[in-house]
Motif scaffolding. Structure first.
Motif: not given
Length: 299
Positions: A26-29, A56-63
């Motif tokens: 997976x070459x995405x940022x 196309x950036x892979x973004x994740x939120x963590x609480x």
């Protein structure tokens, strides 16, 4: 016998497909924001997250906590479940890939080894290029400790013998702070500033999903422990109220200067809304070229 052979062949094909998929890098940022409560990052960087996701950036939120204390009339598991569901609905509005809510208690977050290992694992599993956290100076102990936890993980994510059940990162990510207005021991530095006018309504739509916070808890706690009767009952009027309350905030000269650095003076002048980030002294130290690569918004 034929059925057994067919089933075995299907299993082999399935395994082969899975292995091939794993081999495709997976070459995405990859960006991960780690914070204290469901809605913290929404308030500070949902616009930037929405823009990155569109590119196309892979973004994740963590609480790090489940938010089970953040209300005047509800609490415990019922409130925690409600806030987890709010977070998932908000994630869909922003277009981000994941919104994880860990099951640590709200108001009790400590920068201990157990939670630090949770943070390390989250960063590693996401294979993060950029990690965003809170500064460890804040009015709320959970916010301060969430910031400390991300700082404490910033070196350890590359140490193989720590949290060894998840492979260490080969390269330390860039670590950034999300914006705040606290002045001591030092004011926030607007190192990276993103104009979010194009997604301001998308941000408000996501914040609108956090009903327990935007329309109940935060108005109550800021109104001296009294229900704020200015909050409309009608859903459409509520959202308009929220937008006015949220975006009616002035932009500082420092933030405007940050916009000019990344967009140029003419384009920067067109923005009414922005989100800022400070480059920490931990992790990889990015050049301007690195930032423009990691934030394709600026290209």
């Amino acid at each position: 016998m034929k059925k057994i052979l067919a089933a075995s062949l299907l299993l082999l094909v399935t395994i082969s497909v899975q292995l091939n998929a794993q081999d495709k890098k997976d070459t995405r940022i990859r960006v991960i924001a780690i914070f204290a409560h469901p809605d913290d990052a929404d308030s500070k960087m949902a616009g930037t997250a929405a823009l990155l996701a569109k590119m196309g950036v892979a973004v994740k939120f963590v609480a790090l906590t489940n938010g089970d204390a953040g209300h005047y009339a509800e609490g415990g598991g019922v409130l925690g479940k409600r806030r987890r569901e709010e977070a998932q609905r908000a994630a869909k509005k922003y277009g981000i890939e994941e919104y994880t809510v860990l099951n640590n208690h709200d108001g009790e977050l400590l920068p201990d080894l157990n939670v630090r290992l949770q943070v390390i694992r989250e960063i590693r599993k996401w294979n993060a290029d950029v990690v965003l956290g809170l500064r460890p100076n804040d009015y709320h102990p959970d916010h301060r400790n969430a910031g400390k936890l991300v700082e404490d993980a910033s070196y350890m994510v590359a140490v193989p013998n720590v949290a060894a059940d998840v492979p260490a990162l080969k390269k330390n990510p860039v670590f950034l702070y999300m914006q705040d207005n606290f002045k001591k021991p030092n004011p926030f530095s607007h190192d990276i500033v993103v104009g979010i006018d194009d997604v301001i309504d998308q941000k408000v739509d996501g914040l609108n999903e956090h009903t327990s916070q935007m329309y109940e808890w935060l108005p109550w706690i800021s109104n001296g422990g009294e229900v704020d009767k200015s909050v409309p009952a009608d859903p459409a009027e509520r959202k308009a109220w929220l937008k006015k309350r949220w975006i009616g905030r002035s932009m500082s000269d420092a933030q405007r200067a940050g916009l000019e650095k990344w967009y140029g003076k003419e384009k920067a002048a067109s923005f009414k809304f922005a989100e800022s980030f400070e480059i920490t002294e931990y992790g990889s130290q990015p050049t301007e070229a690195d930032i423009r690569r990691l934030f394709p918004i600026f290209k």
